[in-house]
Design an enzyme around this catalytic site. Structure first.
Site, short mmCIF file in Angstrom:
data_model
loop_
_atom_site.label_atom_id
_atom_site.label_comp_id
_atom_site.label_asym_id
_atom_site.label_seq_id
_atom_site.Cartn_x
_atom_site.Cartn_y
_atom_site.Cartn_z
N ASN A 88 0.81 -1.23 0.00
CA ASN A 88 0.00 0.00 0.00
C ASN A 88 0.84 1.28 0.00
O ASN A 88 0.34 2.33 -0.39
CB ASN A 88 -0.92 -0.01 1.23
CG ASN A 88 -1.62 1.31 1.44
OD1 ASN A 88 -2.54 1.67 0.70
ND2 ASN A 88 -1.17 2.07 2.44
N TYR A 153 3.11 9.00 -11.48
CA TYR A 153 2.23 8.16 -10.66
C TYR A 153 1.49 7.14 -11.52
O TYR A 153 1.38 5.96 -11.16
CB TYR A 153 1.24 9.06 -9.92
CG TYR A 153 0.40 8.40 -8.87
CD1 TYR A 153 0.96 7.96 -7.67
CD2 TYR A 153 -0.97 8.24 -9.05
CE1 TYR A 153 0.18 7.38 -6.69
CE2 TYR A 153 -1.76 7.65 -8.08
CZ TYR A 153 -1.19 7.22 -6.89
OH TYR A 153 -1.97 6.64 -5.93
#
Length: 242
Positions: A88, A153
């Site tokens: 995560n 990203y």
């Protein structure tokens, strides 16, 4: 009791996942980079609710550090095996690519892609020996459709998606599933500064999601009930992209 490692678990989606997996009976390892106070707050929440856990500090992008900390934990806990891994940990360094500097490109790529590799390669070895495991990668809407201003990203998350699909095929016979969960706009610190009212207009459900909603999905994917699902990317985004 299964052990679950959640990277970047001190805040946001990671924290919600840690709480959910603890509720489901896992002993949770709450990874953090620098915010020990937030990690301890998460651990206290879990213990107050009757759960079990501990904090573990390392930088996911630093392979020697990851190996040292995880190998130390294994040596101190020979009776335990990490059978659930939630990758995560993440960061955003947004900018149009024409203005994006090399450091912001490298940082985002290394935390997501190198982080996935560094932690997963270490943890999956014992999953293979025990012939059971769940690897769940938190990716993003950005990695599926691309978002302007997030070239770094988007590239990082798309890379993790590709790795998810490949690794799932490599270790499926060992009863280890590898899946990705792709949240859309979720109310966390990572979205601070964005115009929620304006962005919600593009979402069919007309709202941002909650971290708990992502955590509930992770809870299912970490369970025995998801045993025939692998190599998938599951969207949780209110219908904005499907």
């Amino acid at each position: 009791m299964k052990v679950a490692l959640i990277t970047g678990a001190s805040r946001g989606i990671g924290r919600a996942i840690a709480n959910r997996l603890a509720t489901d009976g896992h002993h949770v390892l709450i990874n953090y980079l620098s915010n020990e106070s937030a990690a301890l707050d998460c651990l206290n929440e879990i213990k107050e609710a009757g759960g079990s856990g501990e904090i573990i500090q390392f930088n996911v992008r630093n392979m020697p550090e990851v190996e040292a900390k995880l190998d130390e934990w294994k040596a101190n806990n020979p009776e335990k095996v990490i059978q659930v891994l939630i990758n995560n940990a993440g960061i955003r360094k947004d900018n149009l690519m024409v203005w994006l500097n090399e450091e912001d490109w490298r940082t985002v790529i290394e935390i997501h892609l190198f982080g996935f590799f560094n932690v997963t390669q270490n943890v999956m070895k014992e999953m293979i020996r025990s012939k059971w495991g769940r690897i769940i990668n938190i990716v993003s809407l950005s990695g599926l459709k691309g978002v302007p201003g997030q070239t770094n990203y988007s590239a990082a998350k798309a890379g993790v998606i590709g790795a998810t699909k490949a690794l799932a095929q490599e270790i499926a016979r060992k009863k280890i599933t590898v899946n990705a969960i792709a949240p859309g706009f979720i109310k966390t610190e990572m979205l601070e500064g964005l115009d929620e009212k304006e962005l919600s207009r593009a979402i069919p459900m007309k709202r941002f999601g909650e971290a708990k909603e992502v955590a509930d999905l992770v809870g299912f994917m970490a369970s025995e009930q998801s045993s025939y699902i692998t190599g998938e990317v599951i969207n949780i985004n209110g219908g904005i992209y499907s």
